[in-house]
Each structure stands twice: as C-alpha cells, then as structure tokens.
Write an enzyme that holds these catalytic residues in place. Structure first.
Site, mmCIF file in Angstrom:
data_model
loop_
_atom_site.group_PDB
_atom_site.id
_atom_site.type_symbol
_atom_site.label_atom_id
_atom_site.label_comp_id
_atom_site.label_asym_id
_atom_site.label_seq_id
_atom_site.Cartn_x
_atom_site.Cartn_y
_atom_site.Cartn_z
ATOM 1 N N CYS A 221 4.467 10.510 -6.681
ATOM 2 C CA CYS A 221 3.794 10.286 -7.965
ATOM 3 C C CYS A 221 2.798 11.388 -8.306
ATOM 4 O O CYS A 221 2.372 11.501 -9.451
ATOM 5 C CB CYS A 221 3.104 8.930 -7.972
ATOM 6 S SG CYS A 221 4.209 7.581 -7.578
ATOM 7 N N HIS B 288 -2.812 8.824 -12.714
ATOM 8 C CA HIS B 288 -1.486 8.253 -12.487
ATOM 9 C C HIS B 288 -1.516 6.750 -12.767
ATOM 10 O O HIS B 288 -2.396 6.032 -12.285
ATOM 11 C CB HIS B 288 -1.069 8.532 -11.036
ATOM 12 C CG HIS B 288 0.156 7.789 -10.622
ATOM 13 N ND1 HIS B 288 1.286 7.742 -11.410
ATOM 14 C CD2 HIS B 288 0.422 7.038 -9.512
ATOM 15 C CE1 HIS B 288 2.197 7.005 -10.793
ATOM 16 N NE2 HIS B 288 1.697 6.561 -9.663
ATOM 17 N N ASN C 210 4.781 1.922 -13.604
ATOM 18 C CA ASN C 210 4.575 3.153 -12.833
ATOM 19 C C ASN C 210 5.842 4.017 -12.929
ATOM 20 O O ASN C 210 6.869 3.678 -12.349
ATOM 21 C CB ASN C 210 4.282 2.763 -11.379
ATOM 22 C CG ASN C 210 4.105 3.967 -10.462
ATOM 23 O OD1 ASN C 210 4.392 5.095 -10.848
ATOM 24 N ND2 ASN C 210 3.652 3.719 -9.249
HETATM 25 O O1 UT7 Z 1 2.531 5.176 -7.061
HETATM 26 C C1 UT7 Z 1 2.225 4.565 -5.842
HETATM 27 C C2 UT7 Z 1 3.027 3.288 -5.726
HETATM 28 N N1 UT7 Z 1 2.411 2.151 -5.186
HETATM 29 C C3 UT7 Z 1 1.282 1.551 -5.586
HETATM 30 O O2 UT7 Z 1 0.536 2.044 -6.369
HETATM 31 C C4 UT7 Z 1 0.978 0.212 -4.989
HETATM 32 C C5 UT7 Z 1 -0.488 -0.057 -4.836
HETATM 33 N N2 UT7 Z 1 -0.677 -1.454 -4.510
HETATM 34 C C6 UT7 Z 1 -0.690 -2.425 -5.445
HETATM 35 O O3 UT7 Z 1 -0.569 -2.143 -6.625
HETATM 36 C C7 UT7 Z 1 -0.884 -3.850 -5.000
HETATM 37 O O4 UT7 Z 1 -1.176 -3.879 -3.611
HETATM 38 C C8 UT7 Z 1 0.349 -4.771 -5.289
HETATM 39 C C9 UT7 Z 1 0.471 -5.007 -6.797
HETATM 40 C C10 UT7 Z 1 1.624 -4.130 -4.776
HETATM 41 C C11 UT7 Z 1 0.163 -6.124 -4.625
HETATM 42 O O5 UT7 Z 1 -1.022 -6.738 -5.121
HETATM 43 P P1 UT7 Z 1 -2.022 -7.436 -4.088
HETATM 44 O O6 UT7 Z 1 -3.135 -7.993 -4.882
HETATM 45 O O7 UT7 Z 1 -2.380 -6.391 -3.070
HETATM 46 O O8 UT7 Z 1 -1.152 -8.605 -3.516
HETATM 47 P P2 UT7 Z 1 -0.794 -8.929 -2.007
HETATM 48 O O9 UT7 Z 1 0.188 -7.913 -1.503
HETATM 49 O O10 UT7 Z 1 -2.063 -9.112 -1.250
HETATM 50 O O11 UT7 Z 1 -0.071 -10.289 -2.083
HETATM 51 C C12 UT7 Z 1 -0.804 -11.501 -2.373
HETATM 52 C C13 UT7 Z 1 0.181 -12.621 -2.463
HETATM 53 C C14 UT7 Z 1 1.168 -12.697 -1.300
HETATM 54 O O12 UT7 Z 1 1.405 -14.065 -1.034
HETATM 55 P P3 UT7 Z 1 0.698 -14.774 0.219
HETATM 56 O O13 UT7 Z 1 1.178 -14.017 1.435
HETATM 57 O O14 UT7 Z 1 -0.762 -14.647 -0.004
HETATM 58 O O15 UT7 Z 1 1.206 -16.169 0.136
HETATM 59 C C15 UT7 Z 1 2.431 -12.090 -1.847
HETATM 60 O O16 UT7 Z 1 3.604 -12.598 -1.249
HETATM 61 O O17 UT7 Z 1 0.989 -12.451 -3.636
HETATM 62 C C16 UT7 Z 1 2.370 -12.541 -3.287
HETATM 63 N N3 UT7 Z 1 3.127 -11.685 -4.193
HETATM 64 C C17 UT7 Z 1 3.601 -12.120 -5.345
HETATM 65 N N4 UT7 Z 1 3.540 -13.320 -5.962
HETATM 66 C C18 UT7 Z 1 4.108 -13.440 -7.169
HETATM 67 C C19 UT7 Z 1 3.441 -10.374 -4.024
HETATM 68 N N5 UT7 Z 1 4.147 -9.953 -5.089
HETATM 69 C C20 UT7 Z 1 4.250 -11.016 -5.918
HETATM 70 C C21 UT7 Z 1 4.842 -11.204 -7.189
HETATM 71 N N6 UT7 Z 1 4.757 -12.427 -7.774
HETATM 72 N N7 UT7 Z 1 5.494 -10.216 -7.857
#
Ligand code: UT7
Length: 339
Positions: A113, A263, A293
């Site tokens: 990215c 970005h 993204n």
């Molecule tokens: O260009 C570089 C590319 N990558 C990035 O920029 C990614 C950077 N990271 C992020 O943007 C965030 O970490 C994410 C959007 C990917 C995830 O958000 P988060 O607030 O860090 O969520 P999390 O991974 O802590 O997940 C929290 C909960 C989990 O459930 P449990 O284990 O607490 O029960 C996940 O399974 O949310 C769940 N979850 C979802 N629920 C509904 C993860 N994705 C989803 C979803 N819908 N799409």
C-alpha cells in the site's frame, strides 16, 4: 520550473459492492464494518477489467489532464500488489502497449500500500537526472480478485481502482536539476513481514519426483492472511511519525500543512493519525467510505479527486503518507504541484 506534477487521473470500476451485499453471504453487518473501518462500499473490477485496463484508463486521464502525448513519456513506474500476471510480464509493460508510450521504459514496483510513494520517488529520480523527460506514475489494484471472500476480517477492507500522475522536469535537457523541493522518506520494518501475507510465491517449495525433477505445482488457491491488530498499531504509530519527521527535516511544523493524503486503510487509523499530529481531521482527504482500501491506488486516487474537486491548489503544502505489507512505509512532503 523544476520537477512538477503536470496532471492527474484516476479510475474506479462501475460495479459497487456494499457492506449489505457482503452481509448476505458472510456473518457480518454494515454496522460492524462501518463502525470498525469507516467503509460502506467498494468498487470491484467487473468482467473484462483487470489491473492493466484500470491503470491504462487512469494513465490516459492523467496524460489528457497534463496535455502530454503518450510518446513523450520516458518511463512508466506502476505500483501494484495485484499484477495482471504473476510475475511477468509486468503490468507496466502491458499498460505501455495499451497507451502507446512507445518511448517509455516500464516496470512494476511492489511495496504494497506504500507502493505509489515508492514509485513516485523512483520517477522523481528519473526526471531529476534526465531533465526534459516525463514519467507516468501509476498505482493500480484489483485486490478483490485475490481475497479470501470467506474471511470476514480481511475481505471487507479492500476495493479496486487506479490512480496516476504525469511528472515532468522543464529544466534544460542534460542538466541534472537542483530545484527539487520535495522531501521523501522510504522505510520498511521486515520484522513485521508476517503481518500481511499472500501466499503463492516461490517460497513454497515444489515436490520432487524420484528422478529429482520437480513435479508440476499443485494448483492451490493462494491465501491472504492479515494480523489486523498488529497492522493497526504499526499504522497509527508510523503515519504520524513519518509526517512529523518530514516536517522536522524541512524545518516546518504539521500545523502549516494544508492537506494530508494518507493511505485509506481504515478511518480509525486516519483519525488516530490526525489526533497524534494535533491536526483537525478536515485536513485529511477521506474517501474510503466509498472506495475502501485500494492499496497502491489509494493515494493517487485521492490526489486526483482533490484536484478535480478544485481542493488542491498551487502552492499548498501537502504530505502524502502510506504504509503496507512488508511492512513498508513512505511519505513525501511537497508544495503542490512541485516536487
Ligand atoms: O493496507 C494495510 C491493510 N490492512 C489494514 O489496514 C488492517 C488494519 N487493521 C484493521 O483495520 C482492523 O484491525 C480490522 C478492521 C481488520 C479489525 O478491526 P478490530 O477492531 O481490530 O477487530 P478485531 O480483529 O479485534 O475483532 C473483534 C471481533 C472478533 O470477534 P471476537 O473474537 O471478539 O468474538 C472478530 O471475529 O470482531 C469480529 N469480526 C467481525 N465481526 C463482524 C472481525 N471481522 C468482522 C466482521 N464482521 N467483518
């Protein structure tokens, strides 16, 4: 005078996939995706569209805006993590043929990215050393083609598209320019190279027949894995640090910036960056609600949208800053449209 951005262009596919569309097949909701990312929808390459077709269209629009003919381009640098072919021919060469840039060398650059800013810096070096030459810099992606659409934590993040700009140097040919006013930081932290991985490269060793000859590779679907929390923390720390370091080097302060083109990975990352830089969010270009993204395409799409909306005016002090798999990071400070 000197090195200048002569024109910008971008392209977003017509097809749009909303969060509600994704929620029809995955255990997710529009509310979760929007509240965690700031994304509502993304453009997705349609039938017949590829990274090269989108890149060529963005390039064509940038050439038109610059008033530059394809044959005037001496170099095409195309940043992408989703090339038409893996690994060759380069998508840049495909685009060179499509646009008729018959006098241009062409190569792809992969810095995820952050790739567009890396590409811009290569092109800046080229036009700096060859005054009178022009370069076409493109960021283009069709990442939705390589996502795991059953993984709700990664597939919701990405969209497709392309952005481009034409870079020129009107110093007298043969004299290396000393008028470059921009400052760039390119960096990487390879210790985090496992944070975002797409499998499918040559690291996966082939199996051998008894004779010692490699067996044909098993056709397995490459996978994308993302350690979201770790990437998030890296991004928040890095984007503000790079922008601040650029300002420090040039003896200016973040408050003097007119616009920041960060970005577009996650709205919460951009909000946290604004807080750390003590800048109002209104100074940050935001479009990820409808683009998601677009990886290497995100910064040039934002630039082109700002130019066409009349919000990027000559003399404005801007910073472009990005991060991505690798982990890579990059930032450029310039006084628009000079570099
Ligand atoms: O260009 C570089 C590319 N990558 C990035 O920029 C990614 C950077 N990271 C992020 O943007 C965030 O970490 C994410 C959007 C990917 C995830 O958000 P988060 O607030 O860090 O969520 P999390 O991974 O802590 O997940 C929290 C909960 C989990 O459930 P449990 O284990 O607490 O029960 C996940 O399974 O949310 C769940 N979850 C979802 N629920 C509904 C993860 N994705 C989803 C979803 N819908 N799409």
């Amino acid at each position: 005078m000197g090195i200048r951005i002569l024109g910008t262009g971008s392209y977003l596919p017509e097809k749009v996939v909303t969060n509600e569309d994704i929620a029809k097949t995955l255990d997710t909701t529009d509310e979760w995706i929007y509240s965690h990312t700031g994304i509502r929808s993304r453009h997705v390459a349609g039938e017949g569209e590829t990274t090269s077709t989108m890149a060529a269209e963005a390039g064509r629009r940038a050439l038109e805006a610059a008033g530059v003919k394809p044959e005037e381009i001496g170099l095409i640098v195309l940043a992408t993590s989703s090339p038409d072919y893996n690994p060759f021919p380069s998508t840049a060469c495909v685009v060179q043929g499509m646009l008729g840039c018959v006098n241009a060398g062409a190569f792809d650059l992969q810095a995820a990215c952050a790739g567009f800013i890396y590409a811009l810096e290569q092109a800046r070096g080229f036009v700096n050393f060859y005054p009178g030459k022009k370069a076409l810099v493109i960021g283009a992606e069709s990442l939705t083609r390589v996502l795991d659409w059953s993984d709700r934590s990664s597939c919701i993040l990405f969209g497709d598209g392309a952005g481009a700009l034409v870079l020129g140097n009107d110093e007298a040919p043969g004299v290396a320019s000393t008028k470059t006013t921009a400052h760039t930081i390119l960096g990487a932290d390879g210790k985090g190279s496992h944070f975002i991985v797409r499998t499918g490269g040559t690291r996966e060793a082939p199996k051998f027949a008894e004779s010692g000859v490699p067996l044909p590779a098993a056709v397995e679907r490459p996978e994308l894995t993302l350690m979201g929390h770790d990437v998030f923390a890296f991004a928040v720390k890095t984007l503000s640090k790079v922008a601040r370091d650029l300002c420090d080097t040039l003896g200016t302060s973040p408050e003097e910036l007119d616009r920041v083109f960060a970005h577009q990975a996650n709205g919460r990352i951009i909000e946290a960056t604004a807080r750390r830089m003590k800048l109002p969010l209104s100074k940050f270009w935001l479009n990820l609600e409808t683009t998601a993204n677009t990886s290497a395409a995100s910064v040039p799409i934002s630039l082109d949208q700002a130019v066409r909306a009349g919000e990027l005016k000559d003399g404005m002090k801007i910073v472009m800053v990005g991060f991505g798999a690798g982990l890579t990071y990059a930032g450029t400070y310039c006084t628009w449209p000079n570099l």
